[in-house]
Design a protein around this motif. Structure first.
Motif: not given
Length: 178
Positions: A72, A76, A79-80, A83, A130-132, A134
């Motif tokens: 994670e 994480d 994914s950040t 984003s 459930t993916s972080k 979008d």
């Protein structure tokens, strides 16, 4: 992916060097690529997206070698990054700070590359609910750009991701990438 001829060009180079060796024509030995390096380069260029494949392998190696570090942490971070890129691209205030089209393209390339990397590293990928990441928002941001500038990036999402065709991927996301 955008320059498939490079593999043929490199094969031509290798054949030429081989012919020169047979004919004892050692023209520029110091700049010649040795056989081992040439073999490695051929395997590298055999991939559709060689640099992305190398990054993916390196990240997977990192995750598998550091079992005490939760996956994670890696996903994480990825994914950040995605984003941040998406927000920079979709927010007029931030986007107006880009001084050139090259910066805009760089941001889109980073976003797509990190999505693909996430998709390869995360057990269920970037396209599941459930993916972080979008995904709908990212695809929408890409589709709002000039089609000729993002077609390669959309193709990268279509053809180099691991989980796009999984059953867990929503039909809406698949339709957006058609």
């Amino acid at each position: 992916m955008r320059n498939p001829a490079i593999q043929n060009d490199f094969s031509y180079y290798r054949r030429t060097i081989s012919r020169n060796r047979i004919n004892n024509m050692h023209l520029d030995i110091e700049n010649e690529v040795n056989n081992e390096m040439a073999n490695r380069m051929s395997l590298f260029y055999a991939e559709a997206t060689p640099m992305l494949k190398t990054l993916s392998n390196a990240t997977m190696h990192f995750v598998s070698e550091n079992k005490t570090l939760p996956i994670e942490n890696t996903t994480d971070c990825l994914s950040t990054m995605t984003s941040v890129c998406k927000v920079m691209l979709e927010t007029p205030e931030y986007r107006s700070r880009f001084t050139s089209d090259e910066t805009l393209m760089f941001c889109m390339r980073v976003m797509v590359g990190v999505i693909i990397l996430y998709d390869h590293v995360h057990p269920v990928g970037a396209f599941c609910k459930t993916s972080k990441i979008d995904m709908k928002g990212c695809i929408k941001v890409l589709k709002e750009q000039a089609p000729d500038s993002v077609e390669g990036l959309l193709n990268a999402l279509r053809f180099t991701t691991k989980h796009l065709n999984d059953e867990s991927t929503s039909k809406q996301i698949r339709a957006m990438l058609q």
